[in-house]
Scaffold this motif. Structure first.
Motif, short mmCIF file in Angstrom:
data_model
loop_
_atom_site.label_atom_id
_atom_site.label_comp_id
_atom_site.label_asym_id
_atom_site.label_seq_id
_atom_site.Cartn_x
_atom_site.Cartn_y
_atom_site.Cartn_z
N LEU A 1 0.81 -1.20 0.00
CA LEU A 1 0.00 0.00 0.00
C LEU A 1 0.86 1.26 0.00
O LEU A 1 0.50 2.27 -0.63
N GLU A 2 1.98 1.23 0.70
CA GLU A 2 2.88 2.39 0.68
C GLU A 2 3.40 2.64 -0.73
O GLU A 2 3.47 3.80 -1.18
N ALA A 3 3.76 1.57 -1.43
CA ALA A 3 4.25 1.72 -2.80
C ALA A 3 3.15 2.26 -3.71
O ALA A 3 3.41 3.12 -4.58
N ALA A 4 1.92 1.78 -3.51
CA ALA A 4 0.81 2.26 -4.33
C ALA A 4 0.50 3.73 -4.06
O ALA A 4 0.19 4.50 -4.98
N ALA A 5 0.59 4.14 -2.79
CA ALA A 5 0.34 5.54 -2.46
C ALA A 5 1.39 6.44 -3.11
O ALA A 5 1.07 7.53 -3.60
N ARG A 6 2.64 5.99 -3.12
CA ARG A 6 3.69 6.78 -3.80
C ARG A 6 3.40 6.86 -5.30
O ARG A 6 3.55 7.93 -5.92
N GLY B 1 -8.40 -7.32 9.46
CA GLY B 1 -8.25 -5.88 9.28
C GLY B 1 -8.49 -5.40 7.87
O GLY B 1 -7.84 -4.45 7.43
N ARG B 2 -9.43 -6.01 7.15
CA ARG B 2 -9.70 -5.59 5.77
C ARG B 2 -10.06 -4.11 5.71
O ARG B 2 -9.47 -3.33 4.97
N SER B 3 -11.07 -3.72 6.48
CA SER B 3 -11.51 -2.33 6.41
C SER B 3 -10.49 -1.38 7.03
O SER B 3 -10.37 -0.22 6.61
N VAL B 4 -9.73 -1.87 8.01
CA VAL B 4 -8.66 -1.05 8.60
C VAL B 4 -7.61 -0.73 7.54
O VAL B 4 -7.15 0.41 7.41
N ALA B 5 -7.23 -1.75 6.77
CA ALA B 5 -6.25 -1.55 5.71
C ALA B 5 -6.78 -0.62 4.63
O ALA B 5 -6.06 0.27 4.15
N ALA B 6 -8.03 -0.80 4.25
CA ALA B 6 -8.62 0.05 3.21
C ALA B 6 -8.70 1.50 3.67
O ALA B 6 -8.40 2.43 2.90
N ARG B 7 -9.08 1.72 4.92
CA ARG B 7 -9.18 3.08 5.43
C ARG B 7 -7.80 3.72 5.53
O ARG B 7 -7.62 4.90 5.21
N ALA B 8 -6.81 2.95 5.96
CA ALA B 8 -5.45 3.47 6.03
C ALA B 8 -4.94 3.86 4.65
O ALA B 8 -4.28 4.90 4.48
N ALA C 1 -6.81 4.74 2.09
CA ALA C 1 -7.53 5.95 1.69
C ALA C 1 -6.87 7.18 2.30
O ALA C 1 -6.69 8.21 1.63
N ALA C 2 -6.48 7.08 3.56
CA ALA C 2 -5.81 8.20 4.22
C ALA C 2 -4.48 8.52 3.54
O ALA C 2 -4.12 9.68 3.34
N ALA C 3 -3.73 7.46 3.19
CA ALA C 3 -2.43 7.66 2.54
C ALA C 3 -2.59 8.32 1.17
O ALA C 3 -1.78 9.16 0.79
N LEU C 4 -3.64 7.95 0.44
CA LEU C 4 -3.86 8.54 -0.88
C LEU C 4 -4.18 10.03 -0.78
O LEU C 4 -3.80 10.82 -1.64
N ASP D 1 1.61 13.85 2.71
CA ASP D 1 2.81 13.11 3.09
C ASP D 1 2.61 11.61 3.03
O ASP D 1 3.33 10.84 3.68
N LEU D 2 1.58 11.16 2.30
CA LEU D 2 1.34 9.73 2.02
C LEU D 2 1.06 8.90 3.26
O LEU D 2 1.48 7.74 3.35
N GLY D 3 0.35 9.49 4.20
CA GLY D 3 -0.09 8.70 5.35
C GLY D 3 0.65 8.98 6.63
O GLY D 3 0.95 8.07 7.39
N CYS D 4 0.91 10.26 6.91
CA CYS D 4 1.68 10.64 8.10
C CYS D 4 0.97 10.27 9.39
O CYS D 4 1.61 9.97 10.40
N GLY D 5 -0.36 10.28 9.37
CA GLY D 5 -1.12 9.89 10.56
C GLY D 5 -1.43 11.02 11.51
O GLY D 5 -2.19 10.82 12.47
N HIS D 6 -0.89 12.22 11.28
CA HIS D 6 -1.14 13.30 12.22
C HIS D 6 -1.66 14.58 11.58
O HIS D 6 -2.00 15.53 12.29
N CYS D 7 -1.74 14.64 10.25
CA CYS D 7 -2.27 15.84 9.61
C CYS D 7 -3.80 15.83 9.66
O CYS D 7 -4.44 14.83 10.01
N ALA D 8 -4.40 16.97 9.29
CA ALA D 8 -5.85 17.09 9.33
C ALA D 8 -6.52 16.09 8.40
O ALA D 8 -7.55 15.49 8.74
#
Length: 227
Positions: free
Chosen positions: A17-22, A49-56, A58-61, A65-72
């Motif tokens: 998923l990280e590679a896909a977000a990049r 964690g299917r939906s957890v992975a999908a939501r993560a 979505a956030a990265a996309l 910063d491709l999924g920093c976890g702390h931005c708005a």
């Protein structure tokens, strides 16, 4: 902290998923993006964690910063309030064609933030045959900035025409020790209680967290086992 912190024991999936977000960021910048696609299918057993992975993802996309976890943007996606992410949770045993057609129309709108319009469809396997046909057309001819994230227990739970057009993300049941570590580090659970709850939950992190934090749930389980 990143958007993938709650994805337990899924190292290869996180890398994918990280590679896909990049690649998605490259596509938006017009400099490639071959690793990104508009339709994804997240599969795995209950509790993986299917939906957890999908939501993560979505956030990265949507994150600059491709999924920093702390931005708005990350906070909004993870809390379910982002304007460009629609989460679909079928309330009944099936999801009908009328709801699907309305969903497809909404999915065709342009993203408000200028990055992606994301539809996260939990339990997509509940779609009726007619609904699946309507969904297939949307996946075959998607708007340039729309991304579909479908979740189902296994690829075979969706019609072959849909799953053949999706990139597959396969999650596994997380090992008990990985679940226990998360309960200790993220929830402050006593290590012995966390280990016992993780073994009892058989890799289902949500169930493990309930057992670890709810003494009444542990008592009821002990009574059942005693019978």
């Amino acid at each position: 902290m990143t958007v993938y912190d709650d994805l337990v024991g899924q190292g290869p999936v996180i890398e994918q998923l990280e590679a896909a977000a990049r690649a998605g960021a490259d596509a938006l910048a017009g400099v490639g993006g071959g690793g990104m696609t508009h339709a994804w299918l997240f599969t795995g057993p209950p509790g993986s964690g299917r939906s957890v992975a999908a939501r993560a993802f979505a956030a990265a996309l949507l994150c600059p910063d491709l999924g920093c976890g702390h931005c708005a943007s990350c906070h909004q996606v993870l809390s379910g309030t982002h304007a460009d992410v629609e989460v679909v949770r079928p309330a009944g045993l099936s999801y009908g064609v009328r709801e699907t057609r309305e969903l497809v129309l909404r999915a065709a709108s342009s993203p408000t933030g200028g990055r992606w319009r994301v539809v996260l469809f939990e339990d997509a396997d509940r779609s009726t045959e007619q609904a699946a046909n309507a969904l297939l057309k949307a996946i075959e001819e998607p708007p340039a900035r729309t991304v579909w994230l479908l979740c189902a227990p296994s690829p075979d739970d969706l019609v072959v025409t849909i799953r053949s057009r999706c990139r597959l993300v396969t999650l596994r049941t997380p090992p008990a020790d990985a679940v226990a570590d998360v309960l200790v580090l993220r929830d402050g659970i006593d290590p012995d209680v966390a280990a016992e709850a993780s073994r009892a939950a058989q890799g289902h992190i949500g169930r493990a967290r309930r057992l670890a934090t709810d003494e009444e749930a542990r008592r009821r389980r002990a009574e059942v086992l005693a019978v």
